[in-house]
Every structure is written in structure tokens, then in C-alpha cells.
Design a protein around this motif. Structure first.
Motif, mmCIF file in Angstrom:
data_model
loop_
_atom_site.group_PDB
_atom_site.id
_atom_site.type_symbol
_atom_site.label_atom_id
_atom_site.label_comp_id
_atom_site.label_asym_id
_atom_site.label_seq_id
_atom_site.Cartn_x
_atom_site.Cartn_y
_atom_site.Cartn_z
ATOM 1 N N THR A 1 2.858 -25.952 0.956
ATOM 2 C CA THR A 1 4.104 -26.646 1.298
ATOM 3 C C THR A 1 5.309 -25.826 0.868
ATOM 4 N N ASN B 1 5.568 -22.317 2.787
ATOM 5 C CA ASN B 1 5.982 -22.463 4.180
ATOM 6 C C ASN B 1 7.406 -22.990 4.295
ATOM 7 N N TYR C 1 7.803 -23.668 13.155
ATOM 8 C CA TYR C 1 6.357 -23.689 12.887
ATOM 9 C C TYR C 1 6.088 -23.803 11.394
ATOM 10 N N VAL D 1 4.084 -26.786 9.437
ATOM 11 C CA VAL D 1 2.916 -26.556 8.583
ATOM 12 C C VAL D 1 3.135 -27.130 7.185
ATOM 13 N N LEU E 1 2.657 -30.795 7.496
ATOM 14 C CA LEU E 1 1.251 -31.095 7.757
ATOM 15 C C LEU E 1 0.427 -30.979 6.483
ATOM 16 N N ASN E 2 0.703 -29.967 5.674
ATOM 17 C CA ASN E 2 -0.027 -29.815 4.420
ATOM 18 C C ASN E 2 0.195 -31.014 3.502
ATOM 19 N N ARG F 1 -7.063 -25.764 4.285
ATOM 20 C CA ARG F 1 -6.390 -24.607 3.678
ATOM 21 C C ARG F 1 -6.976 -23.302 4.175
ATOM 22 N N LEU G 1 -5.612 -23.289 8.246
ATOM 23 C CA LEU G 1 -4.253 -22.780 8.410
ATOM 24 C C LEU G 1 -4.228 -21.408 9.073
ATOM 25 N N LEU H 1 -4.759 -21.979 12.769
ATOM 26 C CA LEU H 1 -3.530 -22.532 13.324
ATOM 27 C C LEU H 1 -2.476 -21.443 13.518
ATOM 28 N N ALA H 2 -2.350 -20.568 12.531
ATOM 29 C CA ALA H 2 -1.384 -19.470 12.628
ATOM 30 C C ALA H 2 -1.739 -18.524 13.770
#
Length: 202
Positions: free
Chosen positions: A92, A95, A138, A142, A145-146, A162, A166, A169-170
């Protein structure tokens, strides 16, 4: 006199530096089924990754240094205070920091993403602004979302989210930006060609 080509690093070095800590974190969790135990694996793997990168590349690249350093800091706090919340909020905070950096640069009419990877891509200023804005949003997504995942799901679910969640997703997001990058790169190339002086007729 023959020139000596610079020695190329083994192909496993870059993946080891980038993902070694996270891979060991997942392995540690699968073995112990305990986030505290897995954190020891993360800290050890991150430290080893940084050492390997420095030994083979003779430098610490910016992104691996940030990722590895953050893993050591948040992992260390987790172990010291015996509180896995430090580990869980790391994505968190990281990002959010990237989002503020990119979106803040956009507000200030800067192109921070261009300064980070400008040597690898040649885009128009408009292309850089759009790409920067998209990546900023983005990273903001993220981060949110985390927060949702670690606060509502089990440790097992969050661990797989994690890694590799992630990262997948990236990768998907990066692929989704390929059309924009190709379009902007083509426009930049056209502008570059158009700016070239025309040779006089002989």
C-alpha cells in the motif's frame, strides 16, 4: 589490438535480484504456513538479492534497490514488533508513493516517468503524459486493492495476492499499454524524421 568485450552477467542474475526475495517469501510461507516465519525468508532473500546484484552488476539499480530496501525495512519492522501488519501495508505504502510521484509530476506539468525510463522508450510529450497518468492511477488502484485484500482475506489469500498476484497484474497492465506506446513511438519517430534538414540538390 583486439578489444575485450565487457563480461555479460549470467541470465539468472536479474530475475534473482528482482524476485529472489518474493520467491523465498512464498516458499517460506508454503513450508511454515505462517507469515512471521515467511518474513525471515523475505528478509534473507532480499538481502541476498541486493548482494548478488552489487557483486555481478557492480551497482545497485534504482528499482531493485527500492524494492529490496523496502522489504528489509518493513520485514525488519514485522520481526521486531512481531506484527504482520507492517508487512501487509508495505505494498500500500510503496504503491501510494509511486502514485503520488507520478500523478504529482503530471499536475506540475512534469514527466517523471520519462526521467525514469526515457532512455528505453522514445515517445511524444503527449504520450509520456498519458502513460504517466495511467501508471499513476494504476498504482493508486493497486494500493487500494491491497488494503481490501489484507483486511478482508486470510493470510494465505493475501500471500498469493502479494506474489505472484501483483506481479501478474503488473504484467497484464503493462501489456495493455503496448498500443499507446507503439502509437506514440511512431508519432515521435515521424516528428524526428520531419525535423531532419533536407539535403540540398546536387
Amino acid at each position: 589490438m583486439a578489444t575485450v568485450e565487457p563480461r555479460k552477467n549470467p541470465k539468472w542474475v536479474r530475475p534473482a535480484v528482482d524476485y529472489g526475495g518474493l520467491v523465498l517469501f512464498l516458499i517460506g510461507f508454503l513450508i511454515h504456513r505462517n507469515l512471521m516465519e515467511a518474513t525471515w525468508w523475505l528478509v534473507a532473500g532480499s538481502a541476498i538479492g541486493l548482494i548478488v546484484g552489487f557483486v555481478f552488476e557492480k551497482r545497485l539499480a534504482t528499482m531493485p534497490l527500492l524494492a529490496g530496501g523496502a522489504a528489509l525495512v518493513f520485514g525488519g519492522l514485522t520481526l521486531i514488533f512481531h506484527d504482520t501488519r507492517f508487512l501487509k501495508v508495505k505494498p500500500t505504502i510503496i504503491n501510494l508513493a509511486f502514485a503520488v510521484f507520478l500523478l504529482g509530476g503530471t499536475v506540475l506539468k512534469r514527466n517523471p516517468l520519462k526521467h525514469l525510463i526515457g532512455e528505453a522508450l522514445h515517445l511524444t510529450d503527449a504520450g509520456w503524459r498519458t502513460l504517466t497518468l495511467r501508471y499513476g492511477l494504476y498504482f493508486l488502484f493497486v494500493a487500494a486493492l491491497n488494503e481490501v485484500v489484507w483486511r478482508t482475506q486470510s493470510d494465505t489469500t493475501w500471500t498469493f495476492f502479494r506474489f505472484p498476484g501483483l506481479q501478474v497484474l503488473a504484467l497484464l497492465f503493462s501489456f495493455s499499454q503496448v498500443p499507446l506506446i507503439m502509437k506514440s513511438a511512431g508519432e515521435a519517430e515521424a516528428l524526428h524524421v520531419g525535423d531532419k534538414p533536407v539535403a540540398p540538390d546536387e
